[in-house]
Design a protein around this motif. Structure first.
Motif, PDB file in Angstrom:
ATOM      1  N   THR A  42       5.192  58.356  13.457  1.00 52.68           N
ATOM      2  CA  THR A  42       4.222  58.555  12.522  1.00 52.68           C
ATOM      3  C   THR A  42       4.996  59.548  11.745  1.00 52.68           C
ATOM      4  N   HIS A  43       4.862  58.917  10.411  1.00 52.46           N
ATOM      5  CA  HIS A  43       6.033  60.159   9.477  1.00 52.46           C
ATOM      6  C   HIS A  43       4.905  60.326   7.702  1.00 52.46           C
ATOM      7  N   VAL A  44       4.804  61.442   8.285  1.00 50.69           N
ATOM      8  CA  VAL A  44       4.266  62.296   7.086  1.00 50.69           C
ATOM      9  C   VAL A  44       4.018  63.105   5.846  1.00 50.69           C
ATOM     10  N   SER A  45       5.817  63.658   6.731  1.00 51.87           N
ATOM     11  CA  SER A  45       6.045  64.771   6.249  1.00 51.87           C
ATOM     12  C   SER A  45       7.643  64.834   6.595  1.00 51.87           C
ATOM     13  N   MET A  66      16.906  60.614  15.042  1.00 54.48           N
ATOM     14  CA  MET A  66      18.091  59.621  14.351  1.00 54.48           C
ATOM     15  C   MET A  66      17.872  60.049  12.715  1.00 54.48           C
ATOM     16  N   ALA A  67      18.196  60.534  12.052  1.00 56.03           N
ATOM     17  CA  ALA A  67      17.525  60.650  10.446  1.00 56.03           C
ATOM     18  C   ALA A  67      18.978  60.303  10.004  1.00 56.03           C
ATOM     19  N   LYS A  68      18.709  60.578   8.104  1.00 51.28           N
ATOM     20  CA  LYS A  68      19.501  59.505   7.541  1.00 51.28           C
ATOM     21  C   LYS A  68      20.747  60.790   6.984  1.00 51.28           C
ATOM     22  N   GLU A  69      21.944  59.420   7.022  1.00 52.98           N
ATOM     23  CA  GLU A  69      22.957  60.430   6.868  1.00 52.98           C
ATOM     24  C   GLU A  69      23.347  61.712   5.326  1.00 52.98           C
ATOM     25  N   GLN A  70      22.472  61.546   4.102  1.00 52.10           N
ATOM     26  CA  GLN A  70      22.193  62.257   3.261  1.00 52.10           C
ATOM     27  C   GLN A  70      21.831  64.128   4.441  1.00 52.10           C
ATOM     28  N   PHE A 114      11.767  57.645  14.119  1.00 51.63           N
ATOM     29  CA  PHE A 114      10.404  57.398  13.027  1.00 51.63           C
ATOM     30  C   PHE A 114      10.853  55.769  12.640  1.00 51.63           C
ATOM     31  N   PRO A 115       9.491  54.986  13.338  1.00 48.67           N
ATOM     32  CA  PRO A 115       9.622  53.415  12.925  1.00 48.67           C
ATOM     33  C   PRO A 115       9.809  52.901  11.724  1.00 48.67           C
ATOM     34  N   GLU A 116       8.443  53.873  11.078  1.00 48.34           N
ATOM     35  CA  GLU A 116       8.021  53.289   9.514  1.00 48.34           C
ATOM     36  C   GLU A 116       9.286  52.967   8.573  1.00 48.34           C
ATOM     37  N   ALA A 117      10.467  54.428   9.340  1.00 49.60           N
ATOM     38  CA  ALA A 117      11.430  54.179   7.811  1.00 49.60           C
ATOM     39  C   ALA A 117      11.447  55.718   6.628  1.00 49.60           C
ATOM     40  N   PRO A 127       4.039  49.245   7.913  1.00 52.47           N
ATOM     41  CA  PRO A 127       5.164  48.409   8.527  1.00 52.47           C
ATOM     42  C   PRO A 127       6.122  49.120   9.519  1.00 52.47           C
ATOM     43  N   ILE A 128       5.943  48.678  11.053  1.00 52.78           N
ATOM     44  CA  ILE A 128       7.335  49.799  11.679  1.00 52.78           C
ATOM     45  C   ILE A 128       8.675  48.305  11.867  1.00 52.78           C
ATOM     46  N   LYS A 129       9.863  48.972  12.154  1.00 50.88           N
ATOM     47  CA  LYS A 129      10.691  48.416  12.763  1.00 50.88           C
ATOM     48  C   LYS A 129      10.435  48.073  14.136  1.00 50.88           C
ATOM     49  N   THR A 130      11.340  47.236  14.744  1.00 55.77           N
ATOM     50  CA  THR A 130      11.453  46.818  15.763  1.00 55.77           C
ATOM     51  C   THR A 130      12.796  48.090  16.556  1.00 55.77           C
ATOM     52  N   GLY A 131      13.145  48.325  15.999  1.00 56.05           N
ATOM     53  CA  GLY A 131      14.600  49.466  16.592  1.00 56.05           C
ATOM     54  C   GLY A 131      14.638  49.897  17.565  1.00 56.05           C
TER      55      GLY A 131
END
Length: 247
Positions: A42-45, A66-70, A114-117, A127-131
């Motif tokens: 899950t992703h709260v922080s 896995m983290a965003k490229e920024q 973090f499937p919530e993206a 809602p979460i992704k299927t990845g």
């Protein structure tokens, strides 16, 4: 040889001691001592990857998130992320990062997702992704649902960070692993993963040692907090960056 990850872990543990964070890790035994696995958290922080990664340490595992490229383009964070062999995700061209994650899983690595993206402003599971399920199925490894609770008090979306706050309880929970199969319905398994993540989060919230009487920002609306409802949070997420709510 790991040159960057161990000193980063040591620095984080030092920070935890200085702040006297009340860390409570349960379910770490579900993370295998060898072989690939997907940690679906899950992703709260903004700090969740640090706390989620702690669950792998008793088994001697260092999680590749896995983290965003920024983040990888940041002057300070970028070299650390690359040194810890995390996975850069370009949302406009996500297939390359997906394949990199699958390759690491097949090589026996633990990959954190973090499937919530994005961070949940409502502190419920979006809602979460299927990845997560798809990469586990392709690599032939288990998915381990996880939750982190309490980290939102330090730094979350839409709130100023407070990295000097002391004595904050942070609960980290890992649930039972499950193995997606080639003949399984991945959409159904993704729905099941979300239910598992939600159950872990609900239990962590119930176990949380602080029960404030006031409408704290870090509590979800259904528990009496002032966080947005899931519907209000979705509307906030849809606003263009930098825009202000209308009155």
């Amino acid at each position: 040889m790991e040159l960057v990850y161990p000193p980063v872990i040591a620095a984080c543990k030092t920070m935890f001691r200085v702040l006297d964070l009340k860390l409570d890790v349960r379910g770490a035994e579900h993370i295998p001592a060898s072989g690939g696995a997907v940690l679906a958290c899950t992703h709260v922080s903004y700090l969740d990857f640090i706390f989620c990664g702690l669950a792998g340490l008793p088994s001697g595992r260092k999680t590749r998130f896995m983290a965003k490229e920024q983040i990888f383009r940041n002057r300070i964070a970028g070299p650390l992320m690359r040194g810890m062999r995390h996975i850069s995700v370009d949302r406009a061209a996500g297939q390359a990062s997906y394949q990199e994650a699958v390759a690491k899983l097949r090589a026996g690595e633990v990959v954190g997702v973090f499937p919530e993206a994005t961070i949940s402003r409502s502190f419920t599971v979006k809602p979460i992704k299927t990845g997560a399920v798809r990469m586990a199925e392709e690599a032939g490894v288990p998915v381990i649902p996880m939750t982190v609770w309490g980290s939102q008090r330090l730094w979350t979306k839409g709130r100023p960070k407070n990295l000097t706050q002391r004595h904050v309880p942070v609960l980290i929970r890992a649930g039972d692993p499950f193995h997606p199969g080639k003949d399984d319905d991945l959409e159904a398994l993704t729905a099941d993963l979300r239910e598992r993540m939600s159950a872990l989060l609900d239990q962590a919230q119930a176990d949380y040692p602080e029960k404030p009487a006031t409408k704290e920002f870090w509590l979800p609306a259904h528990l009496g907090g002032s966080a947005p409802t899931p519907e209000e949070a979705a509307a906030l997420d849809e606003r263009p960056r930098g825009s202000k709510p209308t009155t």
